[in-house]
Design an enzyme around this catalytic site. Structure first.
Site, mmCIF file in Angstrom:
data_model
loop_
_atom_site.group_PDB
_atom_site.id
_atom_site.type_symbol
_atom_site.label_atom_id
_atom_site.label_comp_id
_atom_site.label_asym_id
_atom_site.label_seq_id
_atom_site.Cartn_x
_atom_site.Cartn_y
_atom_site.Cartn_z
ATOM 1 C CG HIS A 12 0.058 7.476 1.169
ATOM 2 N ND1 HIS A 12 0.150 8.129 2.382
ATOM 3 C CD2 HIS A 12 -0.743 6.406 1.391
ATOM 4 C CE1 HIS A 12 -0.555 7.489 3.291
ATOM 5 N NE2 HIS A 12 -1.104 6.430 2.716
ATOM 6 C CG HIS A 68 -1.534 1.324 1.526
ATOM 7 N ND1 HIS A 68 -2.274 2.020 0.591
ATOM 8 C CD2 HIS A 68 -1.532 2.092 2.652
ATOM 9 C CE1 HIS A 68 -2.702 3.150 1.129
ATOM 10 N NE2 HIS A 68 -2.265 3.219 2.383
#
Length: 227
Positions: free
Chosen positions: A108, A106
């Site tokens: 950003h 995961h």
């Protein structure tokens, strides 16, 4: 010491877990080096049997050592280490519960996060969308670390190995850390490609048709070296 004994007897060979932790830390550091995360944003996990190793919350990846190994069982109970697991643990566990993945990444990533604020689905600007199972969906926004975010992500991942999280970032999974990471990098590249093409004044990017994507999907099944 008792945690280490439990690790060996309940979760397999300690050497396997140590190697998996080393690979996890290397992958997490790579997300920083390659510009997919800033600081401690994003997280990585890898499954070893019924143990899920995860990056700890709020600890810079370059400070992690073998003694910092952090792990939970499939119900989210911490069984290894003393550092608090990532706040996105529900997201990772939801993927392991519903897929055969052994690794989750995961991030950003900036271009992917930008795209997540603009569309419901990443436009088909490149055939490598087929490597993620098809058009990449955007999961509706929910607070980070929440069960609602995990549910939204699972819906967006249905039939896919990657998705965008609205106003948040990317989520990909794979059969190993390298595959999960490569899918993240590919997703970020496709998002950057679409943003670049769509920013040209007075021109609109051409998109692939469903038939063209299906053809690419079939060809990708035979891509690479034979075992």
């Amino acid at each position: 010491m008792s945690e280490q004994r439990n690790l060996r007897t309940d979760h397999g060979d300690h050497g396997d877990v140590s190697a998996a932790w080393e690979a996890l830390v290397a992958t997490a550091r790579r997300t920083v080096t390659d510009g997919l995360v800033v600081g401690t944003s994003g997280n990585v996990s890898v499954r070893v049997g019924d143990l899920v190793l995860v990056t700890p919350s709020g600890v810079p990846y370059d400070r992690l050592t073998p003694d910092d190994a952090t792990g939970v069982d499939l119900d989210g109970h911490q069984v290894l280490g003393t550092l608090v697991p990532t706040s996105e643990l529900p997201l990772h566990l939801a993927v392991y519960e519903t897929t055969d993945a052994t690794a989750v990444v995961h991030t950003h990533a900036v271009h992917a996060t930008a795209v997540s604020t603009l569309v419901e689905e990443l436009p088909l600007v490149h055939y490598m969308a087929a490597a993620l199972g098809g058009p990449v969906r955007v999961a509706p926004y929910a607070t980070y670390g929440s069960a609602a975010l995990a549910r939204n992500a699972l819906r967006a991942l249905d039939g896919r190995s990657g998705c965008l999280l609205r106003n948040h970032g990317t989520l990909t999974h794979g059969t190993g850390l390298d595959q999960a990471y490569d899918r993240t990098a590919q997703l970020e590249w496709m998002c950057r490609l679409w943003l670049t093409a769509s920013s040209v004044p007075h021109l609109t990017p051409t998109l692939l048709t469903p038939a063209q994507l299906t053809e690419a999907t079939q060809k990708l099944r035979d891509y690479g070296q034979r075992p």
